[in-house]
Every structure is written in structure tokens, then in C-alpha cells.
Design a protein around this motif. Structure first.
Motif, PDB file in Angstrom:
ATOM      1  N   ASP A  38      19.255  -3.830  29.031  1.00 43.84           N
ATOM      2  CA  ASP A  38      19.979  -2.575  28.821  1.00 43.84           C
ATOM      3  C   ASP A  38      21.232  -2.864  27.992  1.00 43.84           C
ATOM      4  O   ASP A  38      22.063  -3.702  28.350  1.00 43.84           O
ATOM      5  CB  ASP A  38      20.355  -1.975  30.179  1.00 43.84           C
ATOM      6  CG  ASP A  38      20.980  -0.603  30.073  1.00 43.84           C
ATOM      7  OD1 ASP A  38      21.308  -0.162  28.953  1.00 43.84           O
ATOM      8  OD2 ASP A  38      21.141   0.037  31.129  1.00 43.84           O
ATOM      9  N   LYS A  39      21.391  -2.160  26.887  1.00 45.88           N
ATOM     10  CA  LYS A  39      22.513  -2.414  25.974  1.00 45.88           C
ATOM     11  C   LYS A  39      23.853  -2.084  26.612  1.00 45.88           C
ATOM     12  O   LYS A  39      24.847  -2.773  26.370  1.00 45.88           O
ATOM     13  CB  LYS A  39      22.333  -1.614  24.683  1.00 45.88           C
ATOM     14  CG  LYS A  39      21.197  -2.118  23.835  1.00 45.88           C
ATOM     15  CD  LYS A  39      21.064  -1.341  22.549  1.00 45.88           C
ATOM     16  CE  LYS A  39      19.896  -1.859  21.732  1.00 45.88           C
ATOM     17  NZ  LYS A  39      19.751  -1.162  20.460  1.00 45.88           N
ATOM     18  N   LYS A  40      23.920  -1.040  27.429  1.00 49.25           N
ATOM     19  CA  LYS A  40      25.186  -0.673  28.075  1.00 49.25           C
ATOM     20  C   LYS A  40      25.629  -1.759  29.053  1.00 49.25           C
ATOM     21  O   LYS A  40      26.806  -2.125  29.099  1.00 49.25           O
ATOM     22  CB  LYS A  40      25.045   0.658  28.805  1.00 49.25           C
ATOM     23  CG  LYS A  40      24.920   1.843  27.890  1.00 49.25           C
ATOM     24  CD  LYS A  40      24.829   3.127  28.683  1.00 49.25           C
ATOM     25  CE  LYS A  40      24.667   4.322  27.758  1.00 49.25           C
ATOM     26  NZ  LYS A  40      24.556   5.582  28.512  1.00 49.25           N
ATOM     27  N   GLN A  42      24.714  -4.932  28.986  1.00 51.64           N
ATOM     28  CA  GLN A  42      25.037  -6.137  28.221  1.00 51.64           C
ATOM     29  C   GLN A  42      26.417  -6.048  27.571  1.00 51.64           C
ATOM     30  O   GLN A  42      27.150  -7.029  27.538  1.00 51.64           O
ATOM     31  CB  GLN A  42      23.966  -6.396  27.161  1.00 51.64           C
ATOM     32  CG  GLN A  42      22.639  -6.853  27.742  1.00 51.64           C
ATOM     33  CD  GLN A  42      22.748  -8.171  28.467  1.00 51.64           C
ATOM     34  OE1 GLN A  42      23.125  -9.179  27.897  1.00 51.64           O
ATOM     35  NE2 GLN A  42      22.416  -8.161  29.750  1.00 51.64           N
ATOM     36  N   SER A  76      15.947  -7.574  35.569  1.00 49.23           N
ATOM     37  CA  SER A  76      16.335  -6.451  36.408  1.00 49.23           C
ATOM     38  C   SER A  76      17.825  -6.615  36.695  1.00 49.23           C
ATOM     39  O   SER A  76      18.219  -7.502  37.465  1.00 49.23           O
ATOM     40  CB  SER A  76      15.536  -6.456  37.714  1.00 49.23           C
ATOM     41  OG  SER A  76      16.014  -5.465  38.585  1.00 49.23           O
ATOM     42  N   GLN A  78      22.020  -4.804  36.857  1.00 50.70           N
ATOM     43  CA  GLN A  78      23.024  -3.755  36.889  1.00 50.70           C
ATOM     44  C   GLN A  78      24.332  -4.417  36.509  1.00 50.70           C
ATOM     45  O   GLN A  78      24.372  -5.611  36.230  1.00 50.70           O
ATOM     46  CB  GLN A  78      23.107  -3.151  38.287  1.00 50.70           C
ATOM     47  CG  GLN A  78      21.812  -2.511  38.746  1.00 50.70           C
ATOM     48  CD  GLN A  78      21.852  -2.142  40.208  1.00 50.70           C
ATOM     49  OE1 GLN A  78      22.744  -2.542  40.950  1.00 50.70           O
ATOM     50  NE2 GLN A  78      20.870  -1.378  40.642  1.00 50.70           N
TER      51      GLN A  78
END
Length: 117
Positions: A38-40, A42, A76, A78
Motif C-alpha cells: 500500500d503506497k499510503k 509505505q 499484510s 498497517q
């Protein structure tokens, strides 16, 4: 009878061991594409040096291999934590991230009994 049972035990244990070692290899197709993180998440993790590329470097140093030998199978994550399945030089492994700290999935950062004190 003893010879037969001994031969049977040796044969069974050899076959079991051969099957277990065969499962310890990553059989990836030639055109395998790693999953995209996920770019956000990262971009958030870039501030604390905990991106996928930082994990790739950590795994390569820990396993004494090149970064190109580390292939992600499953990501996976967050902002606060993450679980990663990787193939390291043909061997499947799992890693986790707690905050900005990477460790093997079986390691316990709160286990002080084995810290050498």
C-alpha cells in the motif's frame, strides 16, 4: 523380524525427511510478480525507515544473501504492524514488523529470559 522392522523404520523416516526437505523450497514461476504494498502505508513508514525495501535489506543481511534473493510472497501491513511471507534464497520464511522494528515471526521482543542477562 527385527531386521524387517528396522528396515521399515529407516525407510519410513527417510521418506518423511525427503518430503519435508522438498516442502522447504519456494517453487515460484519464472514470471512471478511480487505483491505491491500500500503506497499510503509505505510513505508513512518511510519516515522511520521501515519500508518494504528496508525489510528486504534487513533480511538479506540477517540471512547473508543478496537483496535480489529476497522475494516477497505475501504482504499484510498497517501503519503500526505488518506480517510478511518471503522466499529467501529458495527458503520460505516469515517476518513481522512492530512499529519500526523487524523480526522473525517466531521471535518475542518481550522475552527477557533469553536476552543473555
Amino acid at each position: 523380524m527385527k531386521k524387517f522392522l528396522t528396515a521399515l523404520v529407516i525407510t519410513a523416516s527417510t521418506m518423511t525427511f525427503a518430503q519435508q526437505t522438498e516442502q522447504n523450497k519456494c517453487n515460484l514461476p519464472v514470471n512471478y510478480q511480487e505483491p505491491k504494498p500500500d503506497k499510503k502505508v509505505q510513505s508513512f513508514l518511510k519516515k522511520v525507515d521501515a519500508t518494504i525495501e528496508d525489510l528486504r535489506k534487513h533480511i538479506a543481511v540477517e540471512n547473508d544473501c543478496n537483496e535480489k534473493d529476497v522475494i516477497f510472497l505475501k504482504i499484510s501491513e498497517q501503519k503500526g504492524n505488518g506480517m510478511y511471507s518471503v522466499c529467501v534464497a529458495g527458503k520460505p520464511m516469515k517476518y513481522k514488523r512492530m512499529g519500526s522494528v523487524f523480526m522473525g515471526s517466531s521471535e518475542n521482543p518481550f522475552d527477557t529470559a533469553n536476552s543473555g542477562k
